[in-house]
Design a protein around this motif. Structure first.
Motif, PDB file in Angstrom:
ATOM      1  N   UNK A 257       0.792  -1.224   0.000  1.00 11.17           N
ATOM      2  CA  UNK A 257       0.000   0.000   0.000  1.00 11.17           C
ATOM      3  C   UNK A 257       0.820   1.266   0.000  1.00 11.17           C
ATOM      4  N   UNK A 258       2.124   1.159   0.196  1.00 18.04           N
ATOM      5  CA  UNK A 258       2.969   2.353   0.167  1.00 18.04           C
ATOM      6  C   UNK A 258       3.056   2.942  -1.228  1.00 18.04           C
TER       7      UNK A 258
ATOM      8  N   UNK B  76       4.290  11.085  -1.047  1.00 13.85           N
ATOM      9  CA  UNK B  76       4.683   9.675  -1.095  1.00 13.85           C
ATOM     10  C   UNK B  76       4.978   9.156   0.304  1.00 13.85           C
ATOM     11  N   UNK B  77       4.747   7.868   0.482  1.00 15.72           N
ATOM     12  CA  UNK B  77       5.012   7.232   1.784  1.00 15.72           C
ATOM     13  C   UNK B  77       6.485   6.860   1.942  1.00 15.72           C
TER      14      UNK B  77
ATOM     15  N   UNK C   9       4.469  12.055   2.711  1.00 13.92           N
ATOM     16  CA  UNK C   9       3.144  12.041   3.326  1.00 13.92           C
ATOM     17  C   UNK C   9       3.314  11.887   4.839  1.00 13.92           C
ATOM     18  N   UNK C  10       2.311  12.236   5.633  1.00 13.37           N
ATOM     19  CA  UNK C  10       2.402  12.057   7.087  1.00 13.37           C
ATOM     20  C   UNK C  10       2.787  10.612   7.437  1.00 13.37           C
ATOM     21  N   UNK C  11       3.772  10.474   8.315  1.00 16.16           N
ATOM     22  CA  UNK C  11       4.242   9.143   8.692  1.00 16.16           C
ATOM     23  C   UNK C  11       5.183   8.513   7.689  1.00 16.16           C
ATOM     24  N   UNK C  12       5.558   9.283   6.668  1.00 12.49           N
ATOM     25  CA  UNK C  12       6.425   8.725   5.628  1.00 12.49           C
ATOM     26  C   UNK C  12       7.885   8.687   6.039  1.00 12.49           C
ATOM     27  N   UNK C  13       8.692   8.115   5.150  1.00 12.60           N
ATOM     28  CA  UNK C  13      10.119   7.974   5.411  1.00 12.60           C
ATOM     29  C   UNK C  13      10.883   8.121   4.106  1.00 12.60           C
ATOM     30  N   UNK C  14      12.044   8.761   4.179  1.00 11.18           N
ATOM     31  CA  UNK C  14      12.873   8.936   2.987  1.00 11.18           C
ATOM     32  C   UNK C  14      14.322   8.625   3.322  1.00 11.18           C
ATOM     33  N   UNK C  15      15.073   8.218   2.297  1.00 11.14           N
ATOM     34  CA  UNK C  15      16.513   8.007   2.415  1.00 11.14           C
ATOM     35  C   UNK C  15      17.174   8.826   1.313  1.00 11.14           C
TER      36      UNK C  15
END
Length: 561
Positions: A116-117, A188-189, A241-247
Motif C-alpha cells: 500500500x505504500x 509519497x510514503x 506524506x504524514x508518517x512517511x520515510x525517505x533516504x
C-alpha cells in the motif's frame, strides 16, 4: 547473444532503442522486413512523448540499416537481452554516480516498504531502484494490485531508458522526465534520492525552488549560491506524506562545515533527521567519493549515527557491505562502537555537525579541559593576496623579508630556506609573524604545526597558514604544539576538518579544540622538553645540510686539473 550481436554495431543508445522497437514489433506480430519505425511506435499505446522522441532520435537515421540485419526472433530472447548483465553495465556507464546494488538493498530495508505504500525515486537514473521497489511491493502484497511506484529524472534520455526497462520487465511504474523542484500536490510514503553531488544551487531554478520549499516549510532558509546537497534533502522531506520515510544520499563533505549549515540546522530543529549512516568509498559507480545515507522521518527527537565502514566484509577478493548486520544494529542498538544516538540539543551544541565519525569512536575530551581559544590572544589567517601581489615583491637570498607557506612547516619548525621578499606586500602587514606565534596549516591531513623562532628578517604567512598569536608566550605555544601533535590532538584536527579530497580546518574549529587544563609547572615541563627536542632537530638539519654539501664537493676538493 545473437540478438545483441545483430544490432550492436551502432552506438549504445541506438542499440537499446533498436532492441526495444524490435520487441514491440515482435509483440505486435509485425512481419519481416519490419515496417517503418514510426508505424511500430504508433501501434504502441501509452508511449510518453519523451520516450517516442528518444527512440526516433536514435533510430530514424539508421532504421533502414537495422531492417537489413534484423531477422525474426522470439520475445523471450529480446527480454533477456535487456535483463543481462552486459546491457545493464552499458546503461550504467551513462550515470556518473549510480549506486551499488547493495546500496539499493540497504535503502529498501531502511525504508521498510510495505503493501500500500506509494514509493518514488526522485532521481531514478535508468530505473533500477524503481524496479527493485516495485518487486518489493509485489512480494509484500502477493500481487501487482494497487502498487504505486514513481520515478523522476531531469535527463529525458535516462527517463526514457527507465521507462523502457520497466515496460520490458512488466513493471508498471510512472516515469516522469521532469525536475523534482516543480510544484506538486502528490505526496509519497517512501522516497529515495541519490542526487548529483556538489551541484550548485545556481543550477536550479532558485525562485521556483524557494517557493516550493517555503510552501511546505515555513521560514525555510534563503537559498544561497552554494552546494545544493541539503536542498535536495529538504525537497525529499517536503514530498513525504504524514508518517512517511525517505533516504537521501549526501556527500560526507556536506555533513559539516559552513556550506549548508543553515539547512542542516533547519532540518534538525524541525525533527526531520532520524539517522545518518556513513557508507565506505567504492559504492557509487564512477566515483570514489564517500557519502552518507540520511534517513528522514517526522518528529525525530534524536539522531542515530552509524559507521558503515564497521560493516564492510571481504567477499572473495572484493569488499562488500554487510547489510543485514548493519540493519540489525541500527534497529537494536543505541550505544555501540559503530552506533550511537545523540539528542538534538547536543547536535546543536556542535554546530549541527552530522558527521558520524564526530560522535563515534574514542572519547577525546579530558575530564579537565578548556577550549584552545582561552589559551591564546587571537587566531587569524595569513595574508590572502593574489599571486601577482606576491610576484611584485619577489626577492633574492639577501632580501629583508620572507614568505611562509604551509609547505614550509615541517617537524615543528619553520624552514630556514624561505622565498625572499623585497618588502611586505600591501595587505600583508596583519600577517607578519612574531616570535612565539603558533602556526597551523589550513589544510592537511596530517596538519602541519610549528612555533615561530626569532629570525634576522621579517616573515609573513600566506593564506594557507593559521597564525595563532600567543602574545610572545613561547611556553604556551610549545605546550599547545605538543598537544596538537599528540594522537589525541591530531584526532581533533582531523575530526573537525572538512573536505573530501583536500581536508581543511577553520579558525572557529581550531578555537574550540578542548585542551587539557594543567598547572603552569606541567605546561612548562612539557614545553621545555619539546623546545629542547626541536632545537636538536634544527641543529641536526644544519649538520645534515653541511654534510650533504661536503659530499657533493669531494671531487672539487680532492682533484686539480
Amino acid at each position: 547473444m545473437e540478438v545483441a550481436w545483430r544490432i550492436s554495431e551502432k552506438p549504445e543508445f541506438a542499440t537499446l532503442a533498436a532492441a526495444y522497437v524490435l520487441l514491440q514489433a515482435v509483440r505486435q506480430g509485425a512481419g519481416f522486413p519490419l515496417p517503418d519505425v514510426k508505424v511500430i511506435l504508433e501501434r504502441k499505446k501509452g508511449l510518453p512523448l519523451y520516450v517516442r522522441a528518444f527512440l526516433e532520435a536514435h533510430l530514424v537515421g539508421h532504421w533502414q540499416e537495422y531492417r537489413h540485419v534484423m531477422r525474426a526472433c522470439d520475445e523471450e530472447s529480446l527480454v533477456d537481452f535487456f535483463s543481462n548483465e552486459a546491457t545493464s553495465m552499458l546503461m550504467e556507464c551513462r550515470l556518473a554516480c549510480s549506486p551499488h546494488p547493495l546500496v539499493d538493498q540497504l535503502c529498501i530495508e531502511l525504508l521498510d516498504v510495505e503493501k500500500g505504500n506509494r514509493v518514488a525515486d526522485l532521481n531514478c537514473g535508468f530505473g533500477r531502484f524503481v524496479r527493485t521497489a516495485w518487486f518489493a511491493l509485489w512480494n509484500a502484497g502477493g500481487s501487482d494490485e494497487g502498487i504505486s511506484v514513481a520515478g523522476f529524472s531531469r535527463d529525458s534520455e535516462l527517463a526514457a531508458l527507465a521507462f523502457i526497462l520497466c515496460d520490458v520487465t512488466g513493471v508498471r511504474a510512472k516515469i516522469a522526465a521532469q525536475s523534482i523542484f516543480v510544484p506538486s500536490k502528490e505526496l509519497y510514503d517512501r522516497l529515495v534520492l541519490i542526487p548529483p553531488f556538489g551541484l550548485e544551487v545556481r543550477a536550479l531554478n532558485i525562485p521556483q525552488t524557494q517557493r516550493v520549499l517555503s510552501a511546505r516549510f515555513e521560514n525555510f532558509p534563503e537559498l544561497r549560491l552554494a552546494s545544493a546537497d541539503w536542498v535536495f534533502v529538504a525537497r525529499a522531506a517536503s514530498l513525504l506524506a504524514p508518517g512517511g520515510r525517505a533516504v537521501v544520499a549526501v556527500p560526507m563533505t556536506a555533513l559539516n562545515g559552513t556550506q549548508g549549515a543553515s539547512y542542516r540546522e533547519f532540518l534538525v530543529r524541525k525533527g526531520l533527521i532520524a539517522s545518518v549512516i556513513s557508507i565506505p568509498k567504492g559504492y557509487l559507480n564512477g566515483t570514489m567519493a564517500s557519502f552518507a545515507l540520511v534517513v528522514i522521518q517526522e518528529n525525530a527527537r534524536e539522531v542515530k549515527f552509524i559507521n558503515g565502514e564497521a560493516y564492510e566484509r571481504t567477499c572473495g577478493d572484493l569488499p562488500a557491505l554487510d547489510v543485514a548486520a548493519l540493519l540489525k544494529d541500527a534497529r537494536d542498538l543505541n550505544d555501540y562502537e559503530a552506533v550511537t544516538t545523540r539528542t538534538l540539543e547536543e547536535i546543536g551544541g556542535n554546530e549541527y555537525n552530522l558527521m558520524p565519525d564526530f560522535y563515534l569512536g574514542e572519547n577525546l575530551v579530558y575530564n579537565n579541559s578548556r577550549p584552545l581559544e582561552t589559551y591564546v590572544k587571537s587566531i587569524r589567517r595569513g595574508a590572502k593576496l593574489p599571486l601577482r601581489a606576491w610576484k611584485a615583491v619577489e626577492g633574492g637570498p639577501s632580501a629583508p623579508a620572507r614568505k611562509v607557506a604551509f609547505k614550509h612547516l615541517g617537524e615543528g619548525v619553520v624552514d630556514e630556506d624561505l622565498p625572499g621578499l623585497t618588502e611586505i606586500p600591501v595587505g600583508g602587514a596583519e600577517a607578519v609573524l612574531e616570535p612565539g606565534d603558533l602556526l597551523i596549516s589550513r589544510m592537511g591531513v596530517p596538519f602541519r604545526i610549528a612555533v615561530v623562532d626569532a629570525r634576522p628578517y621579517q616573515m609573513v604567512a600566506d593564506e594557507n597558514v593559521w597564525i595563532v598569536r600567543m602574545g610572545g608566550d613561547r611556553t604556551v605555544a610549545y605546550f599547545l604544539r605538543a598537544y596538537l601533535e599528540s594522537a589525541r590532538g591530531a584526532r581533533w584536527l582531523s575530526r573537525l576538518s572538512t573536505g573530501a579530497v583536500q581536508r581543511t580546518i577553520s579558525a572557529k574549529h581550531i578555537a574550540k579544540i578542548p585542551v587539557p587544563d594543567v598547572d603552569e609547572r606541567t605546561r612548562a615541563e612539557i614545553a621545555g622538553e619539546l623546545e629542547r627536542a626541536t632545537k636538536l632537530v634544527r641543529e641536526n638539519r644544519c649538520r645534515l645540510g653541511e654534510s650533504l654539501a661536503a659530499m657533493r664537493n669531494v671531487w672539487n676538493m680532492s682533484c686539480t686539473e
